[in-house]
Scaffold this motif. Structure first.
Motif, short mmCIF file in Angstrom:
data_model
loop_
_atom_site.label_atom_id
_atom_site.label_comp_id
_atom_site.label_asym_id
_atom_site.label_seq_id
_atom_site.Cartn_x
_atom_site.Cartn_y
_atom_site.Cartn_z
N TYR A 141 -45.83 -82.54 41.19
CA TYR A 141 -47.05 -81.80 41.51
C TYR A 141 -46.73 -80.54 42.31
CZ TYR A 141 -49.74 -85.62 39.52
OH TYR A 141 -50.26 -86.54 38.64
N LYS A 196 -50.37 -96.60 38.08
CA LYS A 196 -50.38 -95.23 38.58
C LYS A 196 -49.14 -94.47 38.11
CE LYS A 196 -51.80 -94.33 43.02
NZ LYS A 196 -51.64 -94.10 44.47
N TYR A 256 -49.64 -93.46 34.55
CA TYR A 256 -50.66 -92.39 34.52
C TYR A 256 -50.02 -91.06 34.91
CZ TYR A 256 -54.61 -89.51 35.89
OH TYR A 256 -55.50 -88.48 35.99
N ASP A 301 -49.76 -87.55 33.04
CA ASP A 301 -50.47 -86.43 33.66
C ASP A 301 -49.56 -85.22 33.81
OD1 ASP A 301 -52.81 -85.37 34.91
OD2 ASP A 301 -51.86 -85.65 36.87
N ARG A 327 -49.33 -83.45 30.49
CA ARG A 327 -50.48 -82.62 30.08
C ARG A 327 -50.66 -81.43 31.00
NH1 ARG A 327 -55.31 -87.12 31.29
NH2 ARG A 327 -55.05 -87.07 33.54
N LEU A 328 -50.32 -81.58 32.29
CA LEU A 328 -50.40 -80.43 33.20
C LEU A 328 -49.43 -79.33 32.76
CD1 LEU A 328 -50.81 -82.04 36.74
CD2 LEU A 328 -52.38 -80.42 35.66
N PHE A 333 -51.02 -77.52 30.01
CA PHE A 333 -52.12 -76.67 30.51
C PHE A 333 -51.58 -75.41 31.16
CE2 PHE A 333 -55.87 -79.78 31.22
CZ PHE A 333 -55.92 -79.98 29.86
N ASP A 381 -54.05 -80.05 42.94
CA ASP A 381 -55.43 -79.90 42.50
C ASP A 381 -56.31 -79.22 43.52
OD1 ASP A 381 -55.44 -80.93 40.02
OD2 ASP A 381 -55.71 -83.00 40.69
N ARG A 382 -55.76 -78.90 44.69
CA ARG A 382 -56.61 -78.34 45.72
C ARG A 382 -56.42 -76.85 45.96
NH1 ARG A 382 -59.79 -81.50 48.84
NH2 ARG A 382 -60.39 -83.34 47.63
N TRP A 386 -57.87 -74.57 44.43
CA TRP A 386 -59.21 -73.94 44.42
C TRP A 386 -59.82 -73.95 45.82
CZ3 TRP A 386 -63.52 -76.72 46.00
CH2 TRP A 386 -63.39 -78.11 46.06
N THR A 401 -51.79 -102.39 42.04
CA THR A 401 -50.97 -101.24 42.43
C THR A 401 -50.47 -101.34 43.86
OG1 THR A 401 -52.95 -100.03 43.13
CG2 THR A 401 -52.23 -99.70 40.87
N PHE A 456 -56.77 -97.52 38.05
CA PHE A 456 -56.16 -98.00 39.30
C PHE A 456 -56.80 -97.35 40.52
CE2 PHE A 456 -53.79 -94.42 37.65
CZ PHE A 456 -53.78 -93.58 38.73
N ASP A 458 -61.25 -84.62 41.62
CA ASP A 458 -60.68 -83.28 41.40
C ASP A 458 -60.32 -83.01 39.96
OD1 ASP A 458 -60.73 -82.18 43.84
OD2 ASP A 458 -58.81 -83.02 44.47
N MET A 482 -60.58 -81.07 34.13
CA MET A 482 -59.73 -81.50 33.03
C MET A 482 -60.56 -82.27 31.99
SD MET A 482 -56.05 -83.21 33.87
CE MET A 482 -54.55 -82.49 33.23
N ARG A 538 -62.31 -79.75 30.03
CA ARG A 538 -61.41 -79.09 29.07
C ARG A 538 -61.18 -79.98 27.85
NH1 ARG A 538 -56.35 -75.26 30.74
NH2 ARG A 538 -55.34 -75.29 28.71
N TRP A 579 -56.30 -82.08 22.96
CA TRP A 579 -55.49 -80.85 23.10
C TRP A 579 -54.23 -80.95 22.29
CZ3 TRP A 579 -57.51 -82.17 28.16
CH2 TRP A 579 -56.93 -83.32 28.70
#
Lengths: 200, 200
Positions: A15, A59, A62, A66, A69-70, A73, A186-187, A189, B48, B170, B186, B190, B193, B200
């Motif tokens: 991230y 997680k 996931y 993620d 896909r990020l 993007f 993600d923060r 913004w 988790t 989770f 957040d 997405m 989108r 996508w």
């Protein structure tokens, strides 16, 4: 207020890779600069009893999806490193060594560490690999390798990590603007909103 | 594809409160509907090894401050409940009981649970409080209280929670669109989108 915005991260944090791609342009649009602050996330995680994301059931899977896909993007190269997460002490020490010489070159080196690791999937834990990356940005590979073993930069990374935890940094990336903390890629913004309004 | 978007959450999750405020309007703009799916986050967290956010050093304090500023950003009432997190079994059982009668009324009830808890800081763990909230949305308080003890809805919440974990849920909120999962308040950008592009 015009203090630099602080960008805390670990070079082994996906991230942080996604945030590093955007933060300087975003912040500079508001006439502010960014201090990159690599740290040892593992030390912060001891405080919060956290584990690397991929170690968590559900997680972990996931997050792997993620990141993929990020990358699509943000149109960034992505190649999940086989060895992950890794120790990033060498990268962080050389980063601060480079930073003390030239901020722009240090960021170029840092960005190259990120893209070598996450864009090409190449392990960046060895001092030799870090030396090679440094050599692509106007530094001597040998001097960079020596910096990984320099007491000054060993202490620097330790001190920066402790200072970060004292400021409340518990994850990567973590941005601090005028004392206000923002956790996560993600923060940005919210960072932007703070910069625009000068607080709220 | 026009399957409903699934919105998984626990009524005791602040980030779900922030997402719940926006998700229906956002999704309906793309001609899709949202199924609200309250679940027992504690059960997912066992998988988790997660803890409630406020239990973590550093991260807990960060989150409390973050909820406060998110409420200001979204112009939502915010009053941190003294007793937090709480058991939300009664709210979830009555939600599904209401859902089986009328989706819109069930969402109004669910939104009222969120605002009673996070907007006014009133504990919503008791079946009496849940009955009172239900009575504000065209349901009988006594029938709602009875539903909290109904084997059908006891099983429903358990089954929905297990199904959610099987789908990889989770955390809260967690949105699933056409099999693709998005974790966190957040990530609505997405979801948007995905809805716009149909993947996508």
């Amino acid at each position: 207020m015009t203090d630099p915005v602080e960008f805390y991260f670990d070079f082994s944090s996906p991230y942080a890779y996604f945030a590093a791609h955007k933060i300087d342009d975003m912040v500079e649009g508001f006439g502010r600069t960014v201090d990159w602050k690599p740290m040892m996330l593992g030390a912060a995680m001891k405080v919060t009893s956290g584990l690397p994301l991929v170690k968590y059931p559900l997680k972990g899977d996931y997050c792997r999806a993620d990141w993929d896909r990020l990358a699509r993007f943000q149109e960034l190269p992505w190649s999940m490193p086989e060895n992950f997460p890794i120790a990033t002490l060498a990268a962080a020490r050389v980063f601060y060594w480079a930073w003390d010489q030239d901020h722009a070159k240090a960021k170029a080196f840092g960005w190259d560490c990120f893209t070598t690791f996450f864009g090409k999937g190449i392990d960046i834990s060895s001092r030799e690999q870090i030396g090679e990356i440094a050599s692509r940005h106007g530094f001597s590979a040998d001097d960079a390798i020596a910096a990984t073993n320099d007491d000054v930069y060993k202490a620097r990374v330790k001190d920066e990590t402790e200072a970060a935890v004292e400021k409340g940094v518990f994850g990567s990336p973590f941005v601090i603007v005028d004392g206000e903390g923002f956790w996560g890629a993600d923060r940005l913004w919210m960072v932007k909103r703070w910069l625009r309004a000068g607080g709220w």
